[in-house]
Write a protein that holds these residues in place. Structure first.
Motif, PDB file in Angstrom:
ATOM      1  N   ASN A 110       2.903 -12.070  -2.612  1.00 59.70           N
ATOM      2  CA  ASN A 110       1.873 -12.564  -1.707  1.00 59.70           C
ATOM      3  C   ASN A 110       0.775 -11.529  -1.532  1.00 59.70           C
ATOM      4  OD1 ASN A 110       3.230 -15.000  -1.181  1.00 59.70           O
ATOM      5  ND2 ASN A 110       4.497 -14.022   0.384  1.00 59.70           N
ATOM      6  N   LYS A 111      -0.394 -11.989  -1.190  1.00 54.14           N
ATOM      7  CA  LYS A 111      -1.497 -11.076  -0.889  1.00 54.14           C
ATOM      8  C   LYS A 111      -1.465 -10.743   0.602  1.00 54.14           C
ATOM      9  CE  LYS A 111      -4.465 -12.802  -4.607  1.00 54.14           C
ATOM     10  NZ  LYS A 111      -4.089 -11.730  -5.506  1.00 54.14           N
ATOM     11  N   THR A 112      -1.612  -9.460   0.912  1.00 56.56           N
ATOM     12  CA  THR A 112      -1.674  -9.015   2.295  1.00 56.56           C
ATOM     13  C   THR A 112      -3.137  -8.842   2.655  1.00 56.56           C
ATOM     14  OG1 THR A 112       0.411  -7.825   1.989  1.00 56.56           O
ATOM     15  CG2 THR A 112      -0.882  -7.271   3.942  1.00 56.56           C
ATOM     16  N   VAL A 113      -3.628  -9.652   3.560  1.00 56.24           N
ATOM     17  CA  VAL A 113      -5.064  -9.667   3.840  1.00 56.24           C
ATOM     18  C   VAL A 113      -5.376  -8.919   5.124  1.00 56.24           C
ATOM     19  CG1 VAL A 113      -5.414 -11.825   2.618  1.00 56.24           C
ATOM     20  CG2 VAL A 113      -4.892 -11.875   5.058  1.00 56.24           C
ATOM     21  N   VAL A 114      -6.618  -8.460   5.229  1.00 58.09           N
ATOM     22  CA  VAL A 114      -7.056  -7.754   6.428  1.00 58.09           C
ATOM     23  C   VAL A 114      -7.418  -8.764   7.506  1.00 58.09           C
ATOM     24  CG1 VAL A 114      -7.898  -5.776   5.128  1.00 58.09           C
ATOM     25  CG2 VAL A 114      -9.444  -7.665   5.636  1.00 58.09           C
TER      26      VAL A 114
ATOM     27  N   CYS B 198       0.843  -1.194   0.000  1.00 52.35           N
ATOM     28  CA  CYS B 198       0.000   0.000   0.000  1.00 52.35           C
ATOM     29  C   CYS B 198       0.877   1.242   0.000  1.00 52.35           C
ATOM     30  CB  CYS B 198      -0.893  -0.026   1.249  1.00 52.35           C
ATOM     31  SG  CYS B 198      -1.708   1.532   1.642  1.00 52.35           S
ATOM     32  N   PRO B 199       0.496   2.308  -0.728  1.00 51.43           N
ATOM     33  CA  PRO B 199       1.350   3.505  -0.760  1.00 51.43           C
ATOM     34  C   PRO B 199       1.470   4.208   0.587  1.00 51.43           C
ATOM     35  CG  PRO B 199      -0.715   3.889  -1.929  1.00 51.43           C
ATOM     36  CD  PRO B 199      -0.653   2.425  -1.642  1.00 51.43           C
TER      37      PRO B 199
ATOM     38  N   ARG C  88       8.192  -4.673   7.856  1.00 57.28           N
ATOM     39  CA  ARG C  88       7.637  -5.968   8.230  1.00 57.28           C
ATOM     40  C   ARG C  88       6.691  -6.511   7.154  1.00 57.28           C
ATOM     41  NH1 ARG C  88       4.462  -6.320  13.828  1.00 57.28           N
ATOM     42  NH2 ARG C  88       6.471  -5.498  14.522  1.00 57.28           N
ATOM     43  N   TYR C  89       6.140  -5.583   6.351  1.00 58.04           N
ATOM     44  CA  TYR C  89       5.140  -5.974   5.357  1.00 58.04           C
ATOM     45  C   TYR C  89       5.668  -5.950   3.930  1.00 58.04           C
ATOM     46  CZ  TYR C  89       2.366  -5.271   9.498  1.00 58.04           C
ATOM     47  OH  TYR C  89       1.887  -5.350  10.777  1.00 58.04           O
ATOM     48  N   TYR C  90       6.983  -5.760   3.772  1.00 56.47           N
ATOM     49  CA  TYR C  90       7.554  -5.785   2.433  1.00 56.47           C
ATOM     50  C   TYR C  90       7.311  -7.149   1.772  1.00 56.47           C
ATOM     51  CZ  TYR C  90      10.233  -1.468   3.277  1.00 56.47           C
ATOM     52  OH  TYR C  90      10.608  -0.166   3.537  1.00 56.47           O
ATOM     53  N   LEU C  91       7.122  -7.099   0.456  1.00 60.66           N
ATOM     54  CA  LEU C  91       6.836  -8.305  -0.313  1.00 60.66           C
ATOM     55  C   LEU C  91       7.998  -8.717  -1.199  1.00 60.66           C
ATOM     56  CD1 LEU C  91       3.241  -7.233  -1.345  1.00 60.66           C
ATOM     57  CD2 LEU C  91       3.874  -8.796   0.490  1.00 60.66           C
TER      58      LEU C  91
ATOM     59  N   TYR D 218     -18.866  -5.389   1.314  1.00 56.76           N
ATOM     60  CA  TYR D 218     -18.787  -4.265   0.378  1.00 56.76           C
ATOM     61  C   TYR D 218     -17.676  -3.284   0.729  1.00 56.76           C
ATOM     62  CZ  TYR D 218     -23.319  -6.258  -0.601  1.00 56.76           C
ATOM     63  OH  TYR D 218     -24.316  -7.139  -0.903  1.00 56.76           O
ATOM     64  N   CYS D 219     -17.226  -3.322   1.942  1.00 58.91           N
ATOM     65  CA  CYS D 219     -16.211  -2.373   2.418  1.00 58.91           C
ATOM     66  C   CYS D 219     -14.824  -2.981   2.377  1.00 58.91           C
ATOM     67  CB  CYS D 219     -16.604  -1.937   3.824  1.00 58.91           C
ATOM     68  SG  CYS D 219     -15.295  -1.541   4.945  1.00 58.91           S
ATOM     69  N   GLY D 220     -14.736  -4.306   2.624  1.00 60.69           N
ATOM     70  CA  GLY D 220     -13.451  -4.977   2.587  1.00 60.69           C
ATOM     71  C   GLY D 220     -12.520  -4.596   3.712  1.00 60.69           C
ATOM     72  N   ALA D 221     -13.042  -3.918   4.744  1.00 61.20           N
ATOM     73  CA  ALA D 221     -12.299  -3.417   5.909  1.00 61.20           C
ATOM     74  C   ALA D 221     -11.736  -2.015   5.694  1.00 61.20           C
ATOM     75  CB  ALA D 221     -11.214  -4.366   6.370  1.00 61.20           C
ATOM     76  N   ARG D 222     -12.159  -1.354   4.621  1.00 64.80           N
ATOM     77  CA  ARG D 222     -11.906   0.055   4.323  1.00 64.80           C
ATOM     78  C   ARG D 222     -10.459   0.362   3.989  1.00 64.80           C
ATOM     79  NH1 ARG D 222     -10.413   4.693   7.395  1.00 64.80           N
ATOM     80  NH2 ARG D 222     -11.066   6.631   6.382  1.00 64.80           N
ATOM     81  N   CYS D 223      -9.516   0.092   4.894  1.00 65.69           N
ATOM     82  CA  CYS D 223      -8.130   0.555   4.703  1.00 65.69           C
ATOM     83  C   CYS D 223      -7.165  -0.477   5.275  1.00 65.69           C
ATOM     84  CB  CYS D 223      -7.942   1.901   5.389  1.00 65.69           C
ATOM     85  SG  CYS D 223      -6.229   2.490   5.417  1.00 65.69           S
ATOM     86  N   LEU D 224      -6.266  -0.971   4.445  1.00 65.27           N
ATOM     87  CA  LEU D 224      -5.306  -1.985   4.876  1.00 65.27           C
ATOM     88  C   LEU D 224      -4.399  -1.453   5.975  1.00 65.27           C
ATOM     89  CD1 LEU D 224      -4.208  -4.853   4.333  1.00 65.27           C
ATOM     90  CD2 LEU D 224      -2.649  -3.835   2.667  1.00 65.27           C
ATOM     91  N   TYR D 225      -3.880  -0.254   5.772  1.00 65.39           N
ATOM     92  CA  TYR D 225      -2.966   0.371   6.738  1.00 65.39           C
ATOM     93  C   TYR D 225      -3.603   0.493   8.114  1.00 65.39           C
ATOM     94  CZ  TYR D 225      -0.739   4.467   8.968  1.00 65.39           C
ATOM     95  OH  TYR D 225      -0.163   5.336   9.861  1.00 65.39           O
TER      96      TYR D 225
END
Length: 372
Positions: A289-293, A266-267, A274-277, A306-313
């Motif tokens: 890899n996919k980073t999931v909520v 995510c930008p 820790r979340y580098y791919l 419909y929201c998908g958890a809004r924001c990954l960060y």
């Protein structure tokens, strides 16, 4: 596949709500951050090799220039566009330096998102005196010079009136579409300094409902206004597509290439090692890899589909206490419920050919986060 290309971490503005403030807050993160350099540490050839690797599997590469302010690195943007003619190009910019990018490059952009927060008073208070006039001057210039792509006004919404701010932007003929993002749940101590919940109940939600009524009244007359939070969620309600996925694409369809070549999901998560791919020098697209909520309560929520958890960060870091985060979730639930209530009429309008299903089609992951 979409990629946000960070051209630099520096910016020529100092907006009062900028996400970078989080990185300067003491003890803001529960982990050490990488220091992301302001200079590009990889070659454009390496970038080209990465985004074209396994292109048959990943699809046409779509590159969004991002920052900081991306146009502080005009020569880098030109080099990327010259060496990657196979790609589609997008950009998110504050608009102040649009005149610096030659028109032959501007006109190759499929979409440009320009940050502007409503009228002159609101924009200048948030972003600095004179910002509004310069942005308007530059979007008029690129239209005059032949830009025919989509121009999206991208608002950051902190305490202004969403109804009047959106209507003002729609009155500017050079602007095609509007998206907004709430300045909420991004950094740790922000909730202590704001009366966010009061603003949500007394200002945002009532004016959001007014805006939905305005949009819906025009819809019934066959006129579609591209307000991305409405178009995007209506699309999901109509087609039941991509359930449970973040609408911005972060972590599953939209990745970020940092200035050092490291790949972030995510930008907003640049520097969160820790979340580098991986790194573009040694990683294949098909290996990302996919980073999931996994946020507390999100997967059990009726809005999650419909929201998908809004924001990954914010889902990963949980910067706000639950009772304050609940107001953010409330804004999303109200938006979904209001649009869902109107779906029978929307479907009827489609059946009568007053509007078309295609009116709700949009380029996913091109920049608008969809869920504000």
């Amino acid at each position: 596949m979409f990629y946000h290309i960070i051209t630099t971490n520096t910016c020529n503005l100092n907006c009062k709500y900028c996400g970078e403030k989080a990185f300067h807050e003491p003890d803001a993160f529960p982990e050490e951050l990488d220091v992301c350099d302001n200079q590009i540490k990889y070659s454009v050839t390496e970038l080209r090799d990465f985004v074209l690797r396994d292109v048959n599997t990943a699809g046409l590469p779509k590159l969004t220039f991002y920052g900081g302010e991306p146009l502080m690195r005009v020569e880098f943007i030109k080099e990327v566009m010259n060496k990657l003619p196979e790609a589609e190009f997008y950009m998110q910019t504050n608009g102040l330096l649009l005149h610096r990018l030659p028109k032959e490059y501007v006109n190759k952009m499929k979409t440009i998102l320009v940050s502007i927060d409503g009228d002159k008073k609101t924009t200048d208070e948030n972003r600095g005196k004179g910002t509004y006039d310069k942005v308007i001057e530059n979007i008029k210039l690129i239209r005059k010079n032949g830009f025919k792509g989509e121009l999206i006004a991208r608002m950051t919404l902190e305490d202004q009136d969403i109804f009047h701010s959106t209507l003002h932007l729609l009155s500017i003929k050079e602007i095609d579409s509007v998206h907004w993002q709430l300045d909420a749940n991004f950094w740790f101590n922000d909730w202590k300094e704001r009366e966010f919940g009061i603003w949500v109940d007394k200002n945002y939600i009532p004016n959001l409902k007014r805006l939905i009524d305005f949009w819906f009244d025009l819809l019934k007359k066959g006129r579609i206004i591209r307000l991305y939070p409405f178009i995007g969620i209506a699309h999901s309600l109509l087609f039941e597509d991509d359930p449970y996925l973040l609408k911005c694409g972060s972590g599953h369809s939209n990745y970020t290439i940092q200035t050092d070549g490291n790949i972030s999901p995510c930008p907003i998560m640049i520097g969160m090692k820790r979340y580098y791919l991986g790194n573009i020098k040694d990683k294949k697209i098909t290996e990302l890899n996919k980073t999931v909520v996994s946020g507390k309560g999100c997967k059990e929520c009726d809005a999650f589909r419909y929201c998908g958890a809004r924001c990954l960060y914010s889902n990963i870091l949980n910067p706000w206490p639950e009772e304050h985060k609940a107001f953010v979730c409330k804004t999303v639930k109200v938006l979904i419920a209001e649009l869902n209530q109107r779906m029978p009429t929307i479907k009827n309008l489609i059946e009568q050919n007053i509007i078309n299903e295609s009116d709700f089609i949009y380029v996913k992951y091109s920049g608008p986060e969809i869920v504000p």
